[in-house]
Design an enzyme around this catalytic site. Structure first.
Site, short mmCIF file in Angstrom:
data_model
loop_
_atom_site.label_atom_id
_atom_site.label_comp_id
_atom_site.label_asym_id
_atom_site.label_seq_id
_atom_site.Cartn_x
_atom_site.Cartn_y
_atom_site.Cartn_z
N THR A 47 40.77 4.11 16.75
CA THR A 47 41.05 2.78 16.47
C THR A 47 42.48 2.63 16.55
O THR A 47 42.97 1.29 16.67
CB THR A 47 40.57 2.75 15.07
OG1 THR A 47 39.00 2.99 14.93
CG2 THR A 47 40.77 1.18 14.31
N TYR A 137 37.25 17.02 15.49
CA TYR A 137 36.83 15.51 15.95
C TYR A 137 35.80 15.31 17.23
O TYR A 137 36.69 15.89 18.29
CB TYR A 137 37.82 14.70 15.82
CG TYR A 137 37.77 13.41 16.18
CD1 TYR A 137 36.59 12.74 16.10
CD2 TYR A 137 38.97 12.58 16.79
CE1 TYR A 137 36.45 11.17 16.67
CE2 TYR A 137 38.68 11.05 17.04
CZ TYR A 137 37.46 10.60 16.90
OH TYR A 137 37.51 9.22 17.27
N LYS A 166 34.78 15.56 11.85
CA LYS A 166 34.33 14.03 12.13
C LYS A 166 33.25 14.13 13.44
O LYS A 166 33.71 14.40 14.43
CB LYS A 166 35.41 13.30 12.29
CG LYS A 166 35.08 11.74 12.56
CD LYS A 166 36.16 10.96 13.25
CE LYS A 166 35.75 9.32 13.60
NZ LYS A 166 36.86 8.73 14.04
N VAL A 208 34.12 7.97 8.47
CA VAL A 208 35.57 7.62 8.90
C VAL A 208 35.27 6.44 9.76
O VAL A 208 34.91 6.37 10.72
CB VAL A 208 36.22 8.76 9.83
CG1 VAL A 208 37.64 8.45 10.31
CG2 VAL A 208 36.38 10.08 9.15
#
Length: 306
Positions: A47, A137, A166, A208
């Site tokens: 993001t 991640y 994540k 998240v």
């Protein structure tokens, strides 16, 4: 060691029209999110347009968020990069800057075997203090590389500073397998905003969320309701969250996030090229949909969450 939990917001990186980072607005966004009740901050991930930024820009964004948060909420900086050398530079900087931990995406674009991925994470874990938390991640739809459960298990068992992961793909069977690692000690968060409630029900520690960088309120509401064991309320708010997730394109186009923040008074500005900002028509349509969503919440007497 600190871990991520609850509503961990994957932060947008505000920028000027020329593509330069707007650090003052980054600090303002940090304050905005904390004021809305998010539990943790996660700057410079997908993001945050991570790979479009220079190392120096990434360092300064990290320092800006850490300084603005001022230890009020945990800040885990995403430091994954194209090369091991760059990743280590950012990881060591995160430690020095006072981050509470880091997130590290798998190797990207070029195919990587399980052995490659394991060696990559082992290199990072060995280079950092044993009490500095690291999150793996996995976002295979963008990175091109899956994170095998057996690799995660070996890493979690071998390196005490690898505390969680994540997982940003909507595969509940894989999520279940990640949750089985190292029993209750290994932290797992979903990166799929629309699956927040079911992921919590499975045992995840939180989400998240990129959408929460624009509208944190429904996600905070979901988590508080779940903690209070009010599952009906959590499910109802998930339905409202699903609507805003769809309106904001679920993060597939960060320009929607930045336009949404502009609508809320945060000068998130432009996306860095080659992606483009929303044109006038798309921006007007977005504002109309946002206003309709807010009106719907008002009619249902849910505006108190704002």
């Amino acid at each position: 060691m600190k871990k991520l939990f609850g509503v961990t917001t994957a932060m947008v990186t505000p920028m000027y029209a020329n593509g330069e980072v707007n650090y003052s607005e980054t600090a303002k966004l940090t304050e905005f999110l904390i004021s809305k009740g998010v539990d943790c901050l996660y700057p410079l991930g997908t993001t945050g347009e991570m790979l479009k930024l220079s190392l120096e820009e990434r360092k300064e964004v990290a320092e800006t968020v850490i300084r603005a948060a001022n230890q009020r909420v945990p800040v885990f900086v995403h430091i994954g990069a194209m090369t091991v050398k760059e990743t280590l530079v950012l990881a060591e900087h995160a430690v020095q800057a006072g981050a509470d931990g880091i997130g590290v995406v798998t190797p990207i674009y070029f195919p990587a075997s399980g052995e490659d991925i394991e060696h990559y994470y082992a290199t990072i874990a060995n280079a950092l203090p044993k009490d500095f938390p690291i999150y793996l991640y996995s976002i295979p739809q963008l990175s091109g590389n899956e994170l095998p459960v057996k690799v995660v298990k070996r890493l979690a068992e071998s390196y005490p500073n690898i505390v969680g992961m994540k997982y940003s793909y909507p595969d509940f069977l894989m999520l279940k397998d990640y949750l089985s690692i190292r029993s209750n000690d290994f932290s797992v968060l979903t990166g799929t905003d629309a699956l927040f409630v079911p992921a919590l029900a499975m045992g995840c520690d939180g989400v998240v969320s990129g959408v929460s960088s624009v509208y944190p309120e429904p996600f905070v509401h979901i988590y508080r309701s779940f903690q209070a064991m009010d599952l009906n309320d959590a499910r109802e708010m998930q339905r409202h969250a699903d609507r805003i997730i769809k309106i904001l394109q679920a993060g597939a186009n960060i320009a929607y996030f930045k336009s949404g923040l502009e609508h809320r008074g945060i000068k998130a500005g432009s996306v860095k090229g080659p992606q483009q900002d929303l044109n006038k028509r798309l921006n007007e349509e977005l504002v109309q949909e946002l206003n309709e969503w807010i009106s719907e919440l008002s009619e249902k007497k849910l505006m108190s969450i704002y």
